[in-house]
Design a protein around this motif. Structure first.
Motif, PDB file in Angstrom:
ATOM      1  N   UNK A   1      33.692   8.573  41.090  1.00 20.56           N
ATOM      2  CA  UNK A   1      32.445   9.338  41.028  1.00 20.56           C
ATOM      3  C   UNK A   1      32.521  10.474  42.043  1.00 20.56           C
ATOM      4  N   UNK A   2      32.254  11.691  41.602  1.00 23.87           N
ATOM      5  CA  UNK A   2      32.240  12.856  42.495  1.00 23.87           C
ATOM      6  C   UNK A   2      30.822  13.408  42.561  1.00 23.87           C
ATOM      7  N   UNK A   3      30.217  13.324  43.758  1.00 20.08           N
ATOM      8  CA  UNK A   3      28.890  13.908  43.960  1.00 20.08           C
ATOM      9  C   UNK A   3      28.990  15.430  43.842  1.00 20.08           C
ATOM     10  N   UNK A   4      27.956  16.041  43.274  1.00 22.75           N
ATOM     11  CA  UNK A   4      27.938  17.489  43.077  1.00 22.75           C
ATOM     12  C   UNK A   4      26.815  18.134  43.886  1.00 22.75           C
ATOM     13  N   UNK A   5      27.046  19.367  44.263  1.00 28.54           N
ATOM     14  CA  UNK A   5      26.018  20.175  44.891  1.00 28.54           C
ATOM     15  C   UNK A   5      26.178  21.609  44.414  1.00 28.54           C
ATOM     16  N   UNK A   6      25.163  22.436  44.645  1.00 29.06           N
ATOM     17  CA  UNK A   6      25.258  23.849  44.252  1.00 29.06           C
ATOM     18  C   UNK A   6      25.293  24.709  45.509  1.00 29.06           C
ATOM     19  N   UNK A   7      26.138  25.726  45.474  1.00 27.09           N
ATOM     20  CA  UNK A   7      26.240  26.652  46.603  1.00 27.09           C
ATOM     21  C   UNK A   7      26.057  28.080  46.098  1.00 27.09           C
ATOM     22  N   UNK A   8      25.529  28.990  46.980  1.00 25.66           N
ATOM     23  CA  UNK A   8      25.353  30.382  46.580  1.00 25.66           C
ATOM     24  C   UNK A   8      26.677  31.150  46.696  1.00 25.66           C
ATOM     25  N   UNK A   9      26.995  31.921  45.651  1.00 24.99           N
ATOM     26  CA  UNK A   9      28.198  32.762  45.681  1.00 24.99           C
ATOM     27  C   UNK A   9      27.837  34.171  45.230  1.00 24.99           C
ATOM     28  N   UNK A  10      28.639  35.140  45.656  1.00 25.35           N
ATOM     29  CA  UNK A  10      28.413  36.534  45.254  1.00 25.35           C
ATOM     30  C   UNK A  10      28.869  36.717  43.809  1.00 25.35           C
ATOM     31  N   UNK A  11      28.032  37.355  43.003  1.00 27.00           N
ATOM     32  CA  UNK A  11      28.344  37.489  41.587  1.00 27.00           C
ATOM     33  C   UNK A  11      29.113  38.768  41.229  1.00 27.00           C
ATOM     34  N   UNK A  12      29.391  39.622  42.248  1.00 27.53           N
ATOM     35  CA  UNK A  12      30.201  40.810  41.992  1.00 27.53           C
ATOM     36  C   UNK A  12      30.767  41.313  43.321  1.00 27.53           C
ATOM     37  N   UNK A  13      31.754  42.191  43.240  1.00 31.19           N
ATOM     38  CA  UNK A  13      32.370  42.719  44.452  1.00 31.19           C
ATOM     39  C   UNK A  13      31.389  43.662  45.166  1.00 31.19           C
ATOM     40  N   UNK A  14      31.224  43.453  46.491  1.00 27.00           N
ATOM     41  CA  UNK A  14      30.337  44.293  47.292  1.00 27.00           C
ATOM     42  C   UNK A  14      31.122  44.950  48.429  1.00 27.00           C
ATOM     43  N   UNK A  15      30.702  46.137  48.799  1.00 25.81           N
ATOM     44  CA  UNK A  15      31.354  46.856  49.900  1.00 25.81           C
ATOM     45  C   UNK A  15      30.891  46.286  51.238  1.00 25.81           C
ATOM     46  N   UNK A  16      31.755  46.428  52.235  1.00 29.11           N
ATOM     47  CA  UNK A  16      31.425  45.977  53.579  1.00 29.11           C
ATOM     48  C   UNK A  16      30.142  46.664  54.061  1.00 29.11           C
TER      49      UNK A  16
ATOM     50  N   UNK B   1      27.130  46.056  52.977  1.00 30.77           N
ATOM     51  CA  UNK B   1      26.067  45.971  51.978  1.00 30.77           C
ATOM     52  C   UNK B   1      25.213  44.732  52.227  1.00 30.77           C
ATOM     53  N   UNK B   2      23.907  44.886  52.142  1.00 33.94           N
ATOM     54  CA  UNK B   2      22.990  43.760  52.323  1.00 33.94           C
ATOM     55  C   UNK B   2      22.938  42.945  51.023  1.00 33.94           C
ATOM     56  N   UNK B   3      23.156  41.657  51.165  1.00 32.23           N
ATOM     57  CA  UNK B   3      23.139  40.777  49.991  1.00 32.23           C
ATOM     58  C   UNK B   3      21.709  40.328  49.723  1.00 32.23           C
ATOM     59  N   UNK B   4      21.247  40.534  48.505  1.00 31.41           N
ATOM     60  CA  UNK B   4      19.907  40.058  48.139  1.00 31.41           C
ATOM     61  C   UNK B   4      20.030  39.086  46.956  1.00 31.41           C
ATOM     62  N   UNK B   5      18.876  38.651  46.483  1.00 35.53           N
ATOM     63  CA  UNK B   5      18.861  37.639  45.422  1.00 35.53           C
ATOM     64  C   UNK B   5      19.550  38.072  44.148  1.00 35.53           C
ATOM     65  N   UNK B   6      19.603  39.392  43.878  1.00 37.01           N
ATOM     66  CA  UNK B   6      20.248  39.874  42.646  1.00 37.01           C
ATOM     67  C   UNK B   6      21.769  39.750  42.698  1.00 37.01           C
ATOM     68  N   UNK B   7      22.296  39.586  43.904  1.00 38.87           N
ATOM     69  CA  UNK B   7      23.756  39.495  44.064  1.00 38.87           C
ATOM     70  C   UNK B   7      24.261  38.057  44.138  1.00 38.87           C
ATOM     71  N   UNK B   8      23.355  37.108  43.963  1.00 37.21           N
ATOM     72  CA  UNK B   8      23.725  35.703  44.157  1.00 37.21           C
ATOM     73  C   UNK B   8      23.611  34.925  42.848  1.00 37.21           C
ATOM     74  N   UNK B   9      24.602  34.084  42.605  1.00 38.85           N
ATOM     75  CA  UNK B   9      24.474  33.064  41.563  1.00 38.85           C
ATOM     76  C   UNK B   9      24.886  31.724  42.163  1.00 38.85           C
ATOM     77  N   UNK B  10      24.463  30.638  41.500  1.00 34.43           N
ATOM     78  CA  UNK B  10      24.689  29.313  42.062  1.00 34.43           C
ATOM     79  C   UNK B  10      25.817  28.613  41.319  1.00 34.43           C
ATOM     80  N   UNK B  11      26.734  28.085  42.087  1.00 35.73           N
ATOM     81  CA  UNK B  11      27.916  27.427  41.524  1.00 35.73           C
ATOM     82  C   UNK B  11      27.876  25.937  41.847  1.00 35.73           C
TER      83      UNK B  11
END
Length: 222
Positions: free
Chosen positions: A179-194, A196-206
């Motif tokens: 049995x493998x327990x699962x969790x969700x973590x936030x990841x960037x959904x596209x390449x961003x430049x150094x 750049x402020x990350x907001x909710x539009x740049x995040x998806x959950x994996x």
């Protein structure tokens, strides 16, 4: 032609016609539903003799092959006017079945594991490939867990399945895995430049296994 000769020819014709009418034809491919194969299944006999069981049916979803020697012995012992045309004569018998698919088996496992106290999301990894089961067509296509051992420390489990449920002739399957327990973590959904402020539009959950997370992995949006 004399009267005696005509009578002999007539008798021969009648005998020949009767022999043809009584000729038995072997079925070379059979699908059976019950637990036994009958004389009627093999030789197409429709009278009371045809109901006589002469062999066990193969397991559901499986086939069995009967060769010429066996078939001829059965025909002779039951006074059936049949003999094989060659040593290669054979009959293939298949047992009709219903299929229980791997996802149904996994649902039963997950339900039993939750009764053991496992909460949250998790996934199962099996020691071998999870295969489908075959249940006789005249039985219920159900699967149940007869035995389950689970270690919360290692996540490993051992289970014994039976299909159909509560049936003395049920097929049984032993399954081991983890049995493998699962969790969700936030990841960037596209390449961003150094910078750049990350907001909710740049995040998806994996969704990932808890056991694979490193200590420096970001686990929340904040």
């Amino acid at each position: 032609m004399t009267k005696i000769a005509i009578m002999i020819l007539t008798a021969l014709f009648v005998y020949s016609s009767a022999a043809t009418a009584n000729e038995i034809t072997l079925k070379t491919s059979i699908v059976v539903e019950g637990q036994y194969i009958t004389l009627g299944d093999f030789f197409g006999i429709s009278d009371e003799k045809g109901l006589k069981p002469i062999a066990h049916s193969p397991r559901p979803g499986r086939t069995a092959t009967f060769n010429a020697v066996w078939l001829y012995r059965i025909a002779r012992s039951n006074k059936i006017n049949w003999r094989p045309i060659s040593r290669n004569t054979q009959v293939i018998v298949e047992r009709a079945s219903q299929e229980i698919y791997p996802d149904e088996i996994e649902d039963a496992l997950i339900s039993s594991l939750r009764k053991k106290g496992i909460t949250g999301e998790f996934e199962l990894a099996y020691s071998g490939r999870l295969r489908k089961l075959h249940v006789a067509s005249d039985q219920s296509a159900t699967v149940g867990i007869e035995y389950l051992n689970y270690s919360s420390h290692t996540g490993r489990f051992t289970a014994s399945l039976a299909a159909p449920v509560n049936n003395p002739s049920a097929q049984r399957l032993r399954i081991t895995g983890r049995v493998h327990k699962l969790t969700t973590i936030p990841v960037i959904n596209k390449r961003l430049h150094r910078g750049r402020v990350i907001d909710g539009h740049n995040i998806e959950w994996l969704k990932v296994r808890v056991s694979t997370l490193r200590k420096d992995v970001v686990v929340n949006e904040e």
